[in-house]
Design a protein around this motif. Structure first.
Motif, PDB file in Angstrom:
ATOM      1  N   SER A  56       6.830  40.958  11.548  1.00 58.88           N
ATOM      2  CA  SER A  56       6.387  42.231  11.337  1.00 58.88           C
ATOM      3  C   SER A  56       7.638  43.101  10.430  1.00 58.88           C
ATOM      4  N   ASN A  91      11.142  42.422  15.070  1.00 63.94           N
ATOM      5  CA  ASN A  91      10.265  43.515  15.595  1.00 63.94           C
ATOM      6  C   ASN A  91      10.909  44.462  15.937  1.00 63.94           C
ATOM      7  N   THR A  94      11.231  46.746  13.316  1.00 62.73           N
ATOM      8  CA  THR A  94       9.621  47.281  12.831  1.00 62.73           C
ATOM      9  C   THR A  94       9.507  48.584  13.477  1.00 62.73           C
TER      10      THR A  94
END
Lengths: 155, 145, 663
Positions: A56, A91, A94
């Protein structure tokens, strides 16, 4: 399942609004989760189209803006649950990056909930379908995204 | 009071058409708001039920009948009227189901078509004073919808 | 010139039943750049691959799009196929029209439209795919096994026998795990220790095996073939090299507060203890939390009585750092904490025990030397009740949703050997379903009923009351007869659900293995790769992957060993060529990428670069070490100048996919 079967039945003369939704799924958790949804035959709308990314954290905010520019009505980004990232920290980046991007979407006049971040692990096929059903229904309720759209993209 | 529910035509069944039976089951399940398909027939509800030995249709059997779409059997039984609504079955169900809720739904489904509540607040006072408090509360709960 | 071949798979009827493959082929033929499109019943089959090879030859294809199942399933197959026919394997894209179209949609029109959209995105991407060549990385020929139970021991022995050094890391003071605690094993009823301890000795004496007990892995770095682990050897406070294992210290220790872990809390142990008689290594350990010396400073008995002067109160934890090519997770299982099962009397009577405690009560090496007694009275029970599914198949949130798999069999085993040893003791098993798939398993359970006269009653126990005098009162329902039952057994055994080891989550974080909602490790593929984790070079052995019995654990341990051996036997591994690269012309040397890289694969190097204006200039630019880069792409997003890009998932490629899907 059509998102707005009801609308379709109510007004057969107007074409129903079918939102365009781009889902960025990380290869390790969410893409596998999407496979899991398929394997378990969990239905989610055809409006959702998945782009596989390694992590991600690979999703550049520009990709999201590009999607809105090209006519997407909603963008959803799925990654591993915090702490479970295959690449350790992807992540987390992200999460921060997309929070900032949502602020920017607000500023641009695009409803921030047209962008969603969801954590779906490889074992959560049912959850994947659930998230996609929920998100599609929400985008359908928001209607077409006009802000940011490159009018030359119109057919 | 055991087994003295109002007898409506809904209860007098066992000879329903499959369509009517399915419709009745759907109504009952909607009221009960519990997913009987998830029942694994472990019997903990019955094992915990303080009234099970007096019941003609014990909670686990009731769940079984409903799972197989036979609401008429449940409605014809006296068990919903024997239920104390103590919710021991719900508390201990390993599947998180609510047999007491089904009992309640069965009573509702019988009382509603019959019209007015069977028991009013005045009548409660006339009940046997030797009755446990819980039974009186349960009785009022059961008969006044 | 680009010549793209599109191959649409029917997957038998899996895809073709919902997606109109002919229309997908027709749509493909209309896309610029597509030189050939065809469909076939099974594209992954030999004939299907032949079809691809023939098309490549006939039409001179140089890029391939396969519309089929998930790339997680067959991407490798089609890449290998492409390589065989001279197409760079990284110029192959998969449009996942099975999991993402055919299996989630019912409407044929919708599914077909979505399939075409996915096809277009794949074609858009494949047009930008550059040919990539995988690099090579060396393999460290040593394996790390986390967990020293039967799974870990078996895996380690198999790997060691194949000639590779193995390290076992076990957090307890001895290897052996849960199997060492068991009395007998089903369905043969042979003594657990008799079959396990020889394996433990083999492992300890094997020249290729090193055992780190009372140790935990603290950090794991690197990647498949080149892992590096920090192992914390916790201070035993006993010098292992001079201790003779006589055990005098353990008998003289004045502290008797701690419950013995090995005896499942049925007995107290000293603060210095050897978990069990056959422990390996047979070296005691001081539990500092219970040791008077460490807590009050006022003891030292063990040091005085030790004939070898092996006690060392000043010992410190030690960190060992070692390189490994493969890691096998064998972290095993635990039993569910029954704190939410007070209605079954848990925690309210000593005579309500778990199955593992019963194993200890019937084990000759246990606290009662194998005499089955009620812990409260010390008398032999006349009536024993065994309750199945305590916390298993439980969706109420108190337990686990899955079937723990082994309980039905061990319940039968327990019932049987209680009846065999004490024919005057009555045994009743309450069950929901009896699940006994396995070789000789159902016969075993029937023997319990038919030959040993164990009562099986369908229906779970409702509640257990503990009377003031300690007697147990149980209410249940016999569902088959419809009778309500009341019993006053002397001993109640709860078959608690199996859970993943609480350490599994931590370990998963260390090696970035995935775990499911219940804490068990996720396998790379539930059917085809059941002993591999999705993380390359990490394998799964035993209960840590899901509930299983001993024979299954041993077979899985062997399978994991073979997978690890297969990896260790390679001299070189092909690395993932989808790595980051830096366009030095636009790199400003800001080092943002260096900071975000989780693998330390990027460094800023002073270099002579050609600027956009064509001038040569000496400045700092990012350089990617391809051997270390895992291709996560974090740097590509962090890079403010857009110099960083990821091969195989370039900015342009992803943008092209976005465009294709949104248009």
């Amino acid at each position: 399942m059509l998102v707005n079967e009801a609308t379709k039945n109510a007004a057969p003369d107007t074409a129903p609004f079918e939102p365009k939704i781009v889902a960025f799924c990380c290869n390790w958790c969410s893409y596998a989760g999407a496979d899991g949804a398929g394997t378990a035959r969990k239905h989610y709308p055809a409006n959702v189209k998945i782009i596989k990314v390694p992590c991600s954290g690979r999703v550049n905010p520009l990709f999201v803006l590009r999607a809105f520019q090209k006519g997407a009505d909603g963008v959803i980004l799925c990654g591993c649950h915090p702490g479970d990232c295959h690449y350790m920290t992807g992540n987390y980046y992200t999460r921060r990056r997309l929070t900032l991007l949502m602020g920017m979407l607000d500023y641009l006049g695009v409803a921030r909930d047209r962008l969603r971040v969801a954590w779906v692990s490889a074992s959560e096929g049912a959850r994947f379908a659930e998230v996609m059903n929920g998100f599609t229904a929400h985008i359908a309720s928001l209607g077409e995204n006009v802000k940011l759209r490159d009018m030359r993209c119109r057919k | 009071m055991t087994g003295t529910g109002p007898k409506t035509d809904l209860c007098n069944t066992g000879r329903l058409t499959p369509e009517k039976e399915a419709d009745l089951t759907a109504q009952l399940l909607e009221l009960a708001d519990t997913d009987v398909k998830r029942c694994i027939q472990c019997g903990r509800c019955t094992a915990n039920c303080p009234m099970a030995q007096h019941m003609d249709l014990v909670p686990s059997r009731m769940m079984w009948e409903l799972k197989n779409g036979r609401a008429s059997v449940v409605l014809a039984a006296a068990s919903p009227w024997d239920c104390l609504s103590c919710f021991a079955c719900e508390t201990r169900c390993p599947r998180g189901l609510n047999p007491a809720g089904v009992m309640e739904a069965a009573r509702l489904l019988s009382i509603r078509p019959a019209g007015a509540p069977v028991l009013t607040a005045e009548e409660v006072a006339e009940l046997d004073p030797g009755m446990p408090q819980q039974a009186i509360v349960a009785a009022y709960r059961k008969f006044s919808k | 010139m680009q010549k793209i071949g599109v191959f649409v798979c029917w997957c038998g009827s899996n895809i073709a039943a919902t997606v109109d493959v002919a229309r997908v082929v027709a749509a493909a033929q209309g896309i610029p750049g597509v030189a050939f499109a065809a469909d076939y019943r099974y594209m992954c089959s030999e004939q299907g691959q032949q079809l691809i090879a023939d098309a490549v030859r006939q039409y001179g294809l140089n890029r391939i799009v396969v519309c089929s199942c998930s790339p997680r399933m067959h991407e490798k197959t089609f890449r290998t196929c492409a390589e065989r026919c001279g197409v760079n394997p990284y110029q192959v894209e998969i449009a996942n029209i099975r999991e993402q179209c055919a299996w989630i949609l019912k409407d044929r029109e919708q599914a077909t439209q979505k399939a075409v959209a996915l096809l277009k995105a794949a074609v858009a991407k494949v047009q930008l795919d550059t040919p990539l060549q995988p690099g090579e990385s060396a393999v460290v020929k040593r394996a790390l096994v986390l967990g020293g139970g039967i799974a870990g021991i078996e895996t380690a022995l198999d790997i060691a026998d194949a000639g590779y050094p193995v390290d076992i890391v076990e957090k307890e003071p001895s290897i052996g795990g849960k199997m060492a605690q068991l009395d007998k094993t089903f369905p043969t009823l042979d003594c657990s220790a008799c079959i396990l301890t020889p394996k433990m000795v083999d492992a300890a004496q094997h020249p290729n095996i090193r055992i780190f007990t009372y140790s935990e892995v603290e950090a794991v770095r690197g990647f498949v073939g080149q892992f590096e682990a920090d192992i914390r050897k916790k201070a035993r406070s006993v010098k292992a090299d001079i201790c003779s294992g006589c055990g005098i210290c353990t008998t003289k220790c004045p502290s008797r507060q701690a419950g013995s872990e090995f005896d499942a809390g049925l007995r107290k142990r000293g603060a210095i203890y050897i978990p069990f008689a056959q422990a390996i290594p047979k070296v005691p350990v001081i539990d500092r939390a219970h040791c008077l010396r460490f807590q009050t400073g006022k003891c030292g008995v063990c040091s005085l009585v030790c004939p070898n002067k092996a006690i060392d109160y000043t010992q410190q934890d030690e960190i060992v750092t070692e390189q490994y090519g493969a890691i096998v997770l064998a972290t095993g299982f635990d039993l569910l904490d029954l704190q939410h099962f007070g209605d079954l009397g848990w925690g309210r009577s000593k005579d309500i025990i778990t199955s593992l405690q019963l194993e200890r009560l019937t084990n000759a090496g246990g606290p009662t030397e194998g005499h089955l007694v009620c812990p409260s009275t010390g008398r032999q029970p006349k009536q024993v009740v065994i309750v199945s599914c305590v916390g298993s198949r439980d969706t109420s949130g108190r337990g686990k949703t899955y079937c723990s798999k082994i309980c039905c069999m061990y319940n039968a085993k327990h019932a049987m050997y209680i009846r065999e040893k004490y024919p005057d003791t009555d045994v009743t098993v309450f069950y929901i379903d009896v699940r006994t798939p396995g070789k000789g398993f159902d016969e075993f359970q029937r023997r319990a009923v038919e030959e040993y006269g164990v009562h099986y009653i369908r229906g779970l126990v409702g509640k257990v009351d503990v009377h003031r005098d300690g007697t147990l009162h149980l209410t249940a329902s016999d569902l088959n007869s419809g009778r309500q039952l009341e019993m006053e057994p002397d001993l109640i055994v709860l078959a608690a659900a199996v859970t993943a080891s609480p350490d599994a989550r931590k370990v998963a974080g260390l090696v970035t293995a995935s775990i499911d909602n219940d804490g068990f490790y996720v396998e790379a593929h539930p059917k085809l790769r059941p002993v591999e984790s999705p993380t390359a070079g990490v394998f799964l052995s035993g209960m840590c992957q899901g509930p299983k019995d001993i024979p299954e654990t041993v077979s899985q341990a062997g399978a994991a060993a073979v997978k690890a051996i297969g990896l260790l036997s390679k001299d070189k591994l092909l690395t993932n060529p989808c790595t980051a690269w830096c366009n030095e012309t636009v790199c400003s040397g800001c080092r943002s990428c260096v900071q975000v890289c989780p693998y330390g694969a990027i460094e800023a190097v002073e270099k002579t670069v050609v600027t956009l204006e064509g001038k040569k200039e000496q400045r700092s630019v990012a350089v990617v070490n391809e051997a270390l880069c895992q291709g996560c792409g974090a740097c590509t997003v962090a890079c403010p100048s857009g110099a960083m890009d990821l091969k195989g998932f370039s900015n342009q490629e992803i943008m092209a996919e976005v465009d294709a899907l949104c248009w």
